[in-house]
Design a protein around this motif. Structure first.
Motif: not given
Length: 119
Positions: A33-38, A52-60, A66-78
């Motif tokens: 899951x990811x966030x992009x911007x334009x 899905x295992x929680x590994x993250x990557x960020x634009x420099x 910014x912090x990305x997180x997800x809830x696999x049980x709820x199928x959400x990403x923040x």
């Protein structure tokens, strides 16, 4: 199957905002899951991603803010954003690689939510 994003808004530099995105429909599982911007006049860019295992990557440009997180049980990403800058102004899109079955996957995009940061 769809992604629904929410949480955009207008705020001053230095402020904080939290974006949310929920996947709904007949979903077998969700991979990345990811966030992009334009930004106006610019190409869409990856802001942050999470596996899905929680590994993250960020634009420099957003590391440490910014912090990305997800809830696999709820199928959400923040996306939690702090220390916002005018250059963060953009339409933010959530994206997910969704497995519909053991044999079928699809790449989905949310509708976009506008974040405007004033100086």
């Amino acid at each position: 199957v769809q992604l629904q994003a929410s949480g955009g808004g207008l705020l001053q530099a230095g402020g904080s905002l939290r974006l949310s995105c929920a996947a709904s429909g007949s979903i077998f599982s969700i991979n990345t899951m990811a966030w992009h911007r334009q930004a106006p006049g610019k190409q869409r860019e990856l802001v942050a991603g999470i596996t899905s295992s929680g590994s993250t990557n960020y634009a420099d440009s957003v590391k440490g803010r910014f912090t990305i997180s997800r809830d696999n049980a709820k199928n959400t990403v923040c996306l939690q954003m702090i220390g916002l800058k005018p250059e963060d102004t953009a339409v933010y899109y959530c994206n997910a690689r969704i497995r519909l079955s053991l044999m079928s996957s699809t790449d989905l995009w949310g509708q976009g939510t506008l974040v405007t940061v004033s100086s």
